[in-house]
Design a protein around this motif. Structure first.
Motif, short mmCIF file in Angstrom:
data_model
loop_
_atom_site.label_atom_id
_atom_site.label_comp_id
_atom_site.label_asym_id
_atom_site.label_seq_id
_atom_site.Cartn_x
_atom_site.Cartn_y
_atom_site.Cartn_z
N ALA A 41 -43.57 -8.70 71.81
CA ALA A 41 -43.60 -10.11 71.42
C ALA A 41 -42.32 -10.81 71.86
O ALA A 41 -42.35 -11.93 72.39
CB ALA A 41 -43.79 -10.22 69.91
N ASP A 42 -41.18 -10.14 71.68
CA ASP A 42 -39.91 -10.73 72.10
C ASP A 42 -39.92 -11.05 73.58
O ASP A 42 -39.53 -12.13 74.01
CB ASP A 42 -38.76 -9.75 71.82
N GLU A 53 -41.43 -19.35 65.82
CA GLU A 53 -41.50 -18.23 64.89
C GLU A 53 -42.94 -17.89 64.55
O GLU A 53 -43.31 -16.72 64.44
CB GLU A 53 -40.74 -18.55 63.60
N GLU A 54 -43.79 -18.97 64.41
CA GLU A 54 -45.17 -18.72 64.00
C GLU A 54 -45.95 -17.96 65.08
O GLU A 54 -46.63 -16.99 64.80
CB GLU A 54 -45.92 -20.04 63.69
N THR A 55 -45.80 -18.39 66.33
CA THR A 55 -46.55 -17.69 67.38
C THR A 55 -46.09 -16.25 67.49
O THR A 55 -46.87 -15.34 67.70
CB THR A 55 -46.37 -18.37 68.76
N MET A 56 -44.75 -16.02 67.35
CA MET A 56 -44.23 -14.65 67.38
C MET A 56 -44.89 -13.81 66.29
O MET A 56 -45.36 -12.70 66.53
CB MET A 56 -42.71 -14.65 67.15
N ALA A 57 -44.90 -14.35 65.08
CA ALA A 57 -45.49 -13.64 63.96
C ALA A 57 -46.97 -13.37 64.22
O ALA A 57 -47.47 -12.27 63.93
CB ALA A 57 -45.32 -14.45 62.67
N MET A 58 -47.61 -14.36 64.83
CA MET A 58 -49.03 -14.18 65.10
C MET A 58 -49.24 -13.06 66.13
O MET A 58 -50.09 -12.18 65.96
CB MET A 58 -49.61 -15.49 65.62
N ARG A 60 -47.28 -10.58 66.70
CA ARG A 60 -46.97 -9.29 66.07
C ARG A 60 -48.14 -8.82 65.21
O ARG A 60 -48.48 -7.66 65.21
CB ARG A 60 -45.71 -9.41 65.22
N ARG A 61 -48.70 -9.79 64.48
CA ARG A 61 -49.80 -9.40 63.60
C ARG A 61 -50.98 -8.89 64.43
O ARG A 61 -51.60 -7.89 64.14
CB ARG A 61 -50.23 -10.60 62.74
N GLN A 62 -51.18 -9.64 65.52
CA GLN A 62 -52.31 -9.29 66.38
C GLN A 62 -52.19 -7.86 66.91
O GLN A 62 -53.16 -7.12 66.99
CB GLN A 62 -52.34 -10.27 67.55
N ASP A 66 -46.32 -5.76 62.83
CA ASP A 66 -45.65 -6.17 61.60
C ASP A 66 -45.84 -5.16 60.46
O ASP A 66 -45.26 -5.30 59.40
CB ASP A 66 -46.19 -7.53 61.15
#
Lengths: 328, 298, 334
Positions: A41-42, A53-58, A60-62, A66
């Motif tokens: 993701a990074d 931050e939101e797209t990164m978290a998304m 990662r979740r995908q 996470d």
């Protein structure tokens, strides 16, 4: 009958021993990669440059990045049990498919390199041993030590300068002439032409290893009593060497061939870079740089698998060559 | 797998004379190739240490017209690269990195290898089983692949490259040391030391280790050579320390100009080949000197 | 000596290493069909002599003088390809260590058949059939099964029988047996020697038996040559040597070897070793045995005593013990 049973026992022993090793490799590699700073993701975010931050978290979740470490590991092992290596976010396809595309080229390259190394190395070593102490031996010993000291990527580049740039005999990279639309024998010849330089670059180091090893082993075996027996029968020196010495001398050489299989695989990473060879080594390198750890884990696991398979084959070959080997 | 492979380092044998033996030193000095190789390495080392005196300028800075061929300009005997950097200065500074990483990685790898191998070979039992398993895991992963992964995830710097090379080389030493310890621990002098009530650490380091040193020394010189090769391959692939010039990174940069200016690739490569060859020649000579059993005379 | 032309005639043989001369002016003859024993302790040069006859000396060793003739043909002058036709076909050899003298990765059948295919040009099936016959001939039980066995599955005695089968496969004129029973159990020794003797008679070959054990010569040898530090010190019919050893070294050997019929000269007491070692012969200007000899005179240390014929066929290199005999000989005017 007896012979086959013996070989089967050797096979079973090797496989049983391999299971914990493979498990250890998976866990170790997994932890190692997860401990590394940065993830896919990074890198993706860095490349797009606009990630919030939101797209990164998304992202990662995908990809399940996470979750707690242990859970990720268990999920990965669970996948493995179902013969799935996971999904590559970067290439957008299952890892196994990705590896499947690259594996054959690497195997072909390694196969040719290994064949060159074994055949030339054994011939070189036998010649050195038969002329031990004389000038042929001295010259070849220096040559083999030179092969042993040359970096594979550098000799690869020098071969390109000589055979592609200056002489124009062989292609400087790639796996086939793109867009030539060759078929049948022409296509095979084209492939071979593309393989000669990379396989030679990869093989030289191992030519030296097998050469030196064969020389030592042949000299050791040549002083055995049964070699004198063979000479006392009236056999010619060449027959004695080929029939009585070499087969015994090959026992230690085959053992080491297994150990070096992993080395050749590692060397493929560099040589594939030099020759833009679309193989597993390139894939590993690309996935490291892109933090595509699912692909990397898959490549690492497969490499270890290949090494284990090679070792098993070597064990069988060893057992076949040496009738004294029973299950220990 | 273990039983078949553990005893196979045929060019390195047990039972060697004590290290202080003058016979070994003389045998080494009688080998002209080894003496020549030693002199060459001393020269490389002196050049490396004196690099700031010979070329005080940063070797990565532009000093000349780009693409000077060797011999074109006497100020830059080995020419200049695409950015006008002095190739000779690069060679001298690159020697620092190669030798530094080669020796440091060897020292670290050999230390780890001795500790693991000695522990496994001396204690045996489940400790041995576990450590052998660990060694096997490391040896089953292609070492250069492992190296690329380690360096890439830990940011390429001199320290991380050194540690990474040590991490992929220690199993070789560990296996060797383990085999030595397994045979030496049964010897009378070890039994005697046990009888005297010496502790394990003392027996391992004072009683057994000195007797296991000859093959370790031979292998160490070969490990320096292979560490230099690994470092150059890493730098070539762009995984070297970006702030330091190294022979491998010079080759990597020269590769782009392979068709027009092949000397940029050729020259640093020769430096690697000669240095590694010298180390291997020394390894061979040490092996002959410390293992008289294998020399040509009966 | 013997009137008929000998099968093998070794004369004045001198073998040198860069570091020494382990065989000096050594010689003997072997007649068709007879058993000659060459006796001496290890280091006496007897195995080197055997290897010299086969022209299989280690590379560092050189024959510096002497002649080796097989039926009058000089083996030293033979080109190597012709010498290869002699080895295994006219002269065969078996070695001391049956455990290491067979190739571990080839079946015993293949190793025997190899010599048949080489010298007799047999086809593979014919050679295999003949191999089974040979295994039977050397009394290997169950030859049909044994032919496909690898050496490590056979006992030492069995392996030596395989070696013998290999050696006699082409009915050689001469079989050299270098310490054939030294590595074997005492109970097996007699069986193997009996086998060799039977094959010698059945196949009409001569046997050159090389041994350190004077105890076995009485029963199995016709004549004996005693070798010490590379030199011939005594030669005689086997019974003569045992009943009446003349050289002090032979006497020492006899006292040191266990014999069932210990003669009166050397009472059946405990075995006595010869004091000292053969290494003391190095650099001796005189008789090589002088440093260990209980009868040595000052004159023994000046030059090596010559071999003297004390009786027809009997040679001894010791002026001290043979003085009286020589006087007798002189008196008769021989």
């Amino acid at each position: 009958m007896f012979e086959n049973r013996r070989l089967l026992r050797v096979l079973r022993r090797t496989v049983v021993q391999a299971v914990p090793t493979v498990l250890g490799i998976v866990v170790l590699n997994f932890l190692l990669l997860k401990l590394a700073p940065g993830d896919a993701a990074d890198v993706m975010a860095g490349e797009f440059g606009t990630a919030t931050e939101e797209t990164m978290a998304m992202l990662r979740r995908q990809f399940g990045l996470d979750l707690p470490l242990l859970q990720q590991l268990l999920a990965y092992l669970g996948n493995l049990v179902q013969f799935s290596l996971g999904f590559s976010p970067r290439y957008g396809m299952p890892v196994s498919e990705l590896i499947g595309q690259r594996l054959p080229s690497t195997l072909m390259l390694m196969g040719l390199a290994l064949a060159i190394a074994v055949v030339v190395g054994i011939a070189l070593g036998t010649t050195m041993a038969m002329t031990a102490g004389r000038w042929t031996d001295r010259v070849l010993s220096v040559v083999s030590l030179l092969f042993y000291s040359v970096p594979g990527f550098w000799i690869g580049l020098m071969l390109i300068v000589l055979f592609s740039v200056k002489l124009g005999w062989l292609p400087s990279g790639g796996q086939e002439t793109i867009g030539a639309g060759l078929t049948g024998l022409d296509a095979v010849a084209d492939r071979l032409k593309h393989m000669i330089l990379p396989a030679t670059s990869l093989a030289l180091f191992y030519v030296a290893i097998y050469g030196r090893l064969t020389r030592a082993a042949v000299l050791e075996v040549a002083s055995q009593d049964y070699v004198r027996t063979a000479a006392a029968k009236g056999l010619a020196p060449l027959t004695v060497t080929l029939r009585h010495v070499l087969r015994n001398a090959l026992l230690p050489v085959t053992t080491l061939a297994g150990i070096h299989f992993g080395g050749i695989l590692g060397g493929a990473v560099v040589v594939e870079t030099v020759y833009s060879w679309p193989g597993l080594g390139r894939l590993a390198f690309e996935s490291v740089m892109r933090r595509d750890f699912n692909v990397l884990l898959g490549v690492l696991l497969l490499s270890s698998f290949l090494v284990i398979i090679a070792n098993t084959l070597i064990d069988l070959l060893h057992a076949w060559l040496d009738p004294r080997i029973e299950v220990r | 797998m273990t039983a078949a492979t553990s005893g196979h380092t045929p060019d390195i044998a047990v039972a060697a004379p004590p290290l202080g033996s003058w016979r070994a030193v003389r045998a080494f000095l009688r080998n002209p190739a080894a003496v020549l190789a030693t002199l060459f390495l001393i020269m490389v080392a002196v050049t490396a240490v004196a690099a700031p005196l010979i070329y005080p300028e940063d070797p990565l800075s532009m000093v000349a017209r780009p693409f000077l061929w060797p011999g074109q300009n006497p100020t830059f005997p080995l020419g200049s690269d695409s950015l006008g950097r002095d190739v000779a200065a690069g060679l001298v500074w690159g020697a620092r990195i190669s030798l530094l990483i080669g020796i440091a990685a060897m020292a670290l790898g050999v230390t780890i290898g001795i500790v693991v191998g000695a522990t496994a070979g001396y204690f045996g039992g489940w400790i041995d089983d576990a450590l052998v398993r660990l060694i096997e895991i490391f040896q089953t992963t292609p070492s250069f692949l492992m190296l690329v992964v380690l360096v890439a995830i830990a940011e390429p710097r001199v320290e991380s490259i050194t540690v990474a090379i040590a991490l992929v080389t220690w199993p070789t030493i560990a296996r060797l040391v383990r085999a030595e310890f397994r045979s030496l621990r049964e010897k009378d002098f070890v039994t005697a030391a046990r009888g005297l009530g010496y502790g394990h650490a003392r027996i391992i380091f004072i009683e057994i280790l000195p007797n296991a040193l000859p093959p370790i020394i031979v292998t160490s010189s070969v490990i320096v050579a292979s560490a230099i090769l690994m470092e150059s391959a890493l730098s070539f692939m762009g995984l070297g320390d970006p702030n330091r010039i190294s022979w491998g990174s010079m080759i990597g940069a020269g590769r782009e100009m392979l068709r027009t200016a092949w000397y940029l690739t050729f020259i640093p490569g020769i430096a690697i080949v000669l240095t590694v060859l010298a180390l291997n020649l020394i390894g061979d000579a040490l092996n002959d000197a410390l293992n008289p059993r294998l020399s040509s005379e009966p | 000596m013997t009137t008929a032309a000998p099968l093998l005639d070794v004369a004045d043989l001198t073998i040198a290493f860069p570091t020494g001369t382990p065989v000096i002016d050594f010689g003997f003859t072997v007649a068709e069909g007879e058993t000659l024993a060459v006796v001496g302790e290890s280091g006496s040069g007897k195995s080197l002599t055997a290897l010299a006859v086969m022209r299989l000396l280690p590379p560092a060793a050189k024959i510096v003088a002497g002649a080796i003739r097989l039926k009058g043909r000089d083996l030293r002058a033979l080109p190597e390809p012709e010498m290869r036709r002699v080895r295994g076909r006219e002269i065969a050899m078996i070695f001391q260590e049956p455990m290491t003298s067979l190739n571990p990765v080839l079946t015993v059948g293949r190793q025997i058949a190899e010599v048949l295919r080489l010298h007799e040009g047999m086809s593979a099936p014919a050679a295999r059939a003949r191999t089974i016959e040979l295994l039977d001939l050397v009394r290997v039980a169950d030859p049909h099964r044994r032919v496909d066995d690898f050496p490590h599955r056979l006992s030492g005695g069995m392996r030596q029988r395989v070696m013998i089968a290999m050696a006699v496969a082409c009915r050689p004129r001469l079989l050299i047996a270098d310490e054939p029973t030294t590595a074997l159990d005492v109970t097996i020794q007699a069986q193997v020697l009996d086998l060799l003797d039977r094959l010698r008679r059945d196949l009409g070959m001569a046997l050159l038996l090389i041994t350190h054990d004077l105890g076995i010569v009485g029963q199995w040898a016709d004549r004996v040559v005693v070798m010490y530090a590379g030199r011939r010190v005594e030669q005689a019919d086997a019974t003569r040597v045992l009943d009446d050893p003349l050289h002090p070294y032979t006497r020492g050997l006899l006292a040191a070897s266990p014999r069932l019929d210990a003669s009166l000269h050397y009472s059946a007491g405990p075995l006595r070793e010869i004091p000292g070692s053969i290494a003391s012969a190095r650099g001796q200007p005189g008789c090589p045995f002088a440093p260990r000899c209980p009868l040595a005179q000052p004159s023994c240390r000046i030059r090596p005593p010559p071999l003297a014929a004390v009786r027809p066929g009997r040679l001894v290199a010791c002026p001290v013990t043979t003085a009286s005999e020589l006087a007798d000989v002189a008196a008769v005017g021989l």
